[in-house]
Design an enzyme around this catalytic site. Sequence first.
Site, PDB file in Angstrom:
ATOM      1  N   HIS A  49       2.932  -8.208  -2.991  1.00 36.00           N
ATOM      2  CA  HIS A  49       2.021  -8.987  -3.835  1.00 36.00           C
ATOM      3  C   HIS A  49       2.049  -8.416  -5.246  1.00 36.00           C
ATOM      4  CE1 HIS A  49      -2.394 -10.675  -4.233  1.00 36.00           C
ATOM      5  NE2 HIS A  49      -1.613 -11.030  -5.239  1.00 36.00           N
ATOM      6  N   HIS A 109       0.803  -1.229   0.000  1.00 36.07           N
ATOM      7  CA  HIS A 109       0.000   0.000   0.000  1.00 36.07           C
ATOM      8  C   HIS A 109       0.833   1.274   0.000  1.00 36.07           C
ATOM      9  CE1 HIS A 109      -3.462  -2.320  -0.360  1.00 36.07           C
ATOM     10  NE2 HIS A 109      -3.251  -2.969   0.773  1.00 36.07           N
ATOM     11  N   THR A 129      -7.253  -9.701  -1.219  1.00 31.75           N
ATOM     12  CA  THR A 129      -7.407 -11.144  -1.342  1.00 31.75           C
ATOM     13  C   THR A 129      -8.565 -11.636  -0.474  1.00 31.75           C
ATOM     14  OG1 THR A 129      -5.015 -11.146  -1.489  1.00 31.75           O
ATOM     15  CG2 THR A 129      -6.090 -13.294  -1.352  1.00 31.75           C
ATOM     16  N   HIS A 141      -3.596 -11.197   7.229  1.00 32.89           N
ATOM     17  CA  HIS A 141      -4.727 -10.526   6.597  1.00 32.89           C
ATOM     18  C   HIS A 141      -5.621  -9.879   7.647  1.00 32.89           C
ATOM     19  CE1 HIS A 141      -7.662  -9.282   3.672  1.00 32.89           C
ATOM     20  NE2 HIS A 141      -6.785  -9.598   2.746  1.00 32.89           N
ATOM     21  N   ARG A 199      -1.836  -3.430  -9.796  1.00 28.44           N
ATOM     22  CA  ARG A 199      -2.492  -2.235  -9.252  1.00 28.44           C
ATOM     23  C   ARG A 199      -1.639  -1.529  -8.197  1.00 28.44           C
ATOM     24  NH1 ARG A 199      -7.371  -4.930  -5.793  1.00 28.44           N
ATOM     25  NH2 ARG A 199      -7.787  -5.884  -7.795  1.00 28.44           N
TER      26      ARG A 199
HETATM   27  N1  PXP Z   1      -1.022 -12.266   3.691  1.00 25.65           N
HETATM   28  C1  PXP Z   1      -1.536 -12.417   2.442  1.00 25.65           C
HETATM   29  C2  PXP Z   1      -1.387 -13.735   1.775  1.00 25.65           C
HETATM   30  C3  PXP Z   1      -2.168 -11.346   1.778  1.00 25.65           C
HETATM   31  O1  PXP Z   1      -2.676 -11.531   0.536  1.00 25.65           O
HETATM   32  C4  PXP Z   1      -2.225 -10.101   2.423  1.00 25.65           C
HETATM   33  C5  PXP Z   1      -2.837  -8.935   1.711  1.00 25.65           C
HETATM   34  O2  PXP Z   1      -2.066  -8.625   0.593  1.00 25.65           O
HETATM   35  C6  PXP Z   1      -1.659  -9.984   3.702  1.00 25.65           C
HETATM   36  C7  PXP Z   1      -1.091 -11.091   4.321  1.00 25.65           C
HETATM   37  C8  PXP Z   1      -1.657  -8.702   4.442  1.00 25.65           C
HETATM   38  O3  PXP Z   1      -2.952  -8.316   4.766  1.00 25.65           O
HETATM   39  P1  PXP Z   1      -3.208  -6.874   5.360  1.00 25.65           P
HETATM   40  O4  PXP Z   1      -2.780  -5.885   4.320  1.00 25.65           O
HETATM   41  O5  PXP Z   1      -4.670  -6.864   5.623  1.00 25.65           O
HETATM   42  O6  PXP Z   1      -2.378  -6.763   6.605  1.00 25.65           O
END
Ligand code: PXP
Length: 246
Positions: A43, A10, A101, A194, A49
């Site tokens: 990612h 991000h 995701t 996540h 994006r």
């Molecule tokens: N793990 C995976 C496999 C993910 O796809 C993501 C999001 O890109 C994250 C962790 C991190 O999630 P968050 O940005 O919500 O902390």
Amino acid sequence: MAKLGVNVDHVATVRNARGTSFPDPVKAALIAESHGADGITAHLREDRRHIRDEDMARLKASITTRLNMEMANTDEMVAIALKLKPYMVTLVPERREELTTEGGLDVVRFETGITETVKKLETAGIHVSLFIEPSEEQIRASHKVGARMVEFHTGVYCGAFESGGLEGATQALDALLQGARLGVSLGLGINAGHGLNCDNVEPILAMEGLEELNIGHSLIADAIFFGIGPAVERMKALIATPVLAK
Ligand code: PXP
């Protein structure tokens, strides 16, 4: 103590919003590392994006910890990973229209394709982790396809925590704790991520065999107010704190 993988996607989202060269996700990664990040996660989505191909290459060339490349199981991404050789690949499901995701990889359904990819990547010396829901069938299938690690999707837990606190998240937390026990018994390494943030992370630390947490959105959000270094330090301190639920 569980390791902290800092996801810098991000930072690239903010950069891409204006088509500038800043803020630079690689700069963020280096600051995160200097404040205790144990690894950097990015990612590379099919639609590029946020993170772009050149970001992945610069991350690989610049960081001194471990690069975890999140990607869909497509021929294009597998070819990029084989060339880039990150420390680890985390295979994730991907749909163009999603904001982030959603849900875990269906290892049961895509067993053949995932088995082939795991073999190709592991043969090239790249560790493979599968991003799955903590269900018994997905954990057993992950073991069957030869993955050495799984990353449990903590989204359901985090959503329940957001609306109902720890009490509301009991069932989702139990699923993660049980899933971790099963994974460890099969010899799988356990990661999680996540939706994790400073409020909901502590109970997760009770997961057996937990090796690494991958956290992005909340750290980058906190970085807006505190800076990325202090945000990483705060999360590291929480992870180091003895936990409630052990
Ligand atoms: N793990 C995976 C496999 C993910 O796809 C993501 C999001 O890109 C994250 C962790 C991190 O999630 P968050 O940005 O919500 O902390």
